[in-house]
Design a protein around this motif. Structure first.
Motif, PDB file in Angstrom:
ATOM      1  N   ARG A  82       0.869  -1.184   0.000  1.00  0.00           N
ATOM      2  CA  ARG A  82       0.000   0.000   0.000  1.00  0.00           C
ATOM      3  C   ARG A  82       0.905   1.233   0.000  1.00  0.00           C
ATOM      4  NH1 ARG A  82      -5.473  -1.477   1.460  1.00  0.00           N
ATOM      5  NH2 ARG A  82      -5.407  -3.580   2.252  1.00  0.00           N
ATOM      6  N   PRO A  83       1.596   1.415  -1.113  1.00  0.00           N
ATOM      7  CA  PRO A  83       2.516   2.555  -1.134  1.00  0.00           C
ATOM      8  C   PRO A  83       1.757   3.899  -1.200  1.00  0.00           C
ATOM      9  CG  PRO A  83       2.447   1.537  -3.266  1.00  0.00           C
ATOM     10  CD  PRO A  83       1.598   0.690  -2.362  1.00  0.00           C
ATOM     11  N   THR A  84       2.308   4.836  -0.497  1.00  0.00           N
ATOM     12  CA  THR A  84       1.748   6.188  -0.551  1.00  0.00           C
ATOM     13  C   THR A  84       2.767   7.176  -1.104  1.00  0.00           C
ATOM     14  OG1 THR A  84       2.379   6.549   1.752  1.00  0.00           O
ATOM     15  CG2 THR A  84       0.105   5.842   1.321  1.00  0.00           C
ATOM     16  N   LEU A  85       4.015   6.793  -1.048  1.00  0.00           N
ATOM     17  CA  LEU A  85       5.073   7.648  -1.563  1.00  0.00           C
ATOM     18  C   LEU A  85       5.828   6.905  -2.660  1.00  0.00           C
ATOM     19  CD1 LEU A  85       6.465   8.971   1.834  1.00  0.00           C
ATOM     20  CD2 LEU A  85       4.960  10.190   0.269  1.00  0.00           C
ATOM     21  N   ASN A  86       6.567   7.640  -3.470  1.00  0.00           N
ATOM     22  CA  ASN A  86       7.340   7.023  -4.555  1.00  0.00           C
ATOM     23  C   ASN A  86       8.409   6.069  -4.016  1.00  0.00           C
ATOM     24  OD1 ASN A  86       5.994   8.109  -6.675  1.00  0.00           O
ATOM     25  ND2 ASN A  86       7.334   9.874  -6.925  1.00  0.00           N
ATOM     26  N   ARG A  87       9.079   6.429  -2.911  1.00  0.00           N
ATOM     27  CA  ARG A  87      10.109   5.525  -2.370  1.00  0.00           C
ATOM     28  C   ARG A  87       9.482   4.233  -1.851  1.00  0.00           C
ATOM     29  NH1 ARG A  87      11.224   9.810   1.878  1.00  0.00           N
ATOM     30  NH2 ARG A  87       9.625   9.367   3.404  1.00  0.00           N
ATOM     31  N   GLU A  88       8.256   4.294  -1.309  1.00  0.00           N
ATOM     32  CA  GLU A  88       7.559   3.077  -0.877  1.00  0.00           C
ATOM     33  C   GLU A  88       7.206   2.210  -2.095  1.00  0.00           C
ATOM     34  OE1 GLU A  88       4.216   4.445   1.333  1.00  0.00           O
ATOM     35  OE2 GLU A  88       5.395   4.875   3.122  1.00  0.00           O
ATOM     36  N   LEU A  89       6.858   2.876  -3.189  1.00  0.00           N
ATOM     37  CA  LEU A  89       6.554   2.148  -4.418  1.00  0.00           C
ATOM     38  C   LEU A  89       7.801   1.457  -4.961  1.00  0.00           C
ATOM     39  CD1 LEU A  89       4.449   1.465  -6.563  1.00  0.00           C
ATOM     40  CD2 LEU A  89       5.106   3.568  -7.754  1.00  0.00           C
TER      41      LEU A  89
END
Length: 106
Positions: free
Chosen positions: A69-76
């Motif tokens: 459940r990414p919310t930021l680009n780095r999490e993606l």
């Protein structure tokens, strides 16, 4: 009349060389025969049977991907790396099972 004992009627003892002149040869023969390996009346022991190995492959399991459940680009980006690693591990397991099934199938 006193009884006289002649050599032919004298009592003989076991091992007396006058009893049998071939006794030393017979003794040596007995020793030689005891040194030879003798036959046995028992049946020969057979080697223990080898255990029967039935080789089976592991069943194929579902590949589980971690939930994201990414919310930021780095999490993606991090989730993409985690998903790739999980897919590579799943593909390696499927390949291992496929090779196992190919080698065990007649």
């Amino acid at each position: 009349m006193p009884s006289t004992v002649t050599p032919s009627t004298a009592p003989r003892r076991w091992g007396d060389s006058s009893m049998n002149p071939n006794l030393p040869v017979l003794g040596a023969l007995c020793v030689f025969l005891t040194l030879l390996p003798g036959c046995s009346s028992t049946t020969p022991t057979l080697p223990a049977p080898r255990p029967l190995l039935i080789r089976s492959c592991q069943p194929v399991k579902r590949c589980v991907l971690p939930p994201l459940r990414p919310t930021l680009n780095r999490e993606l980006a991090s989730g993409l790396q985690t998903t790739r690693a999980a897919l590579e591990a799943c593909a390696a397991e499927v390949d291992r099972i496929a090779i196992c099934q190919q080698t065990t199938t007649p």
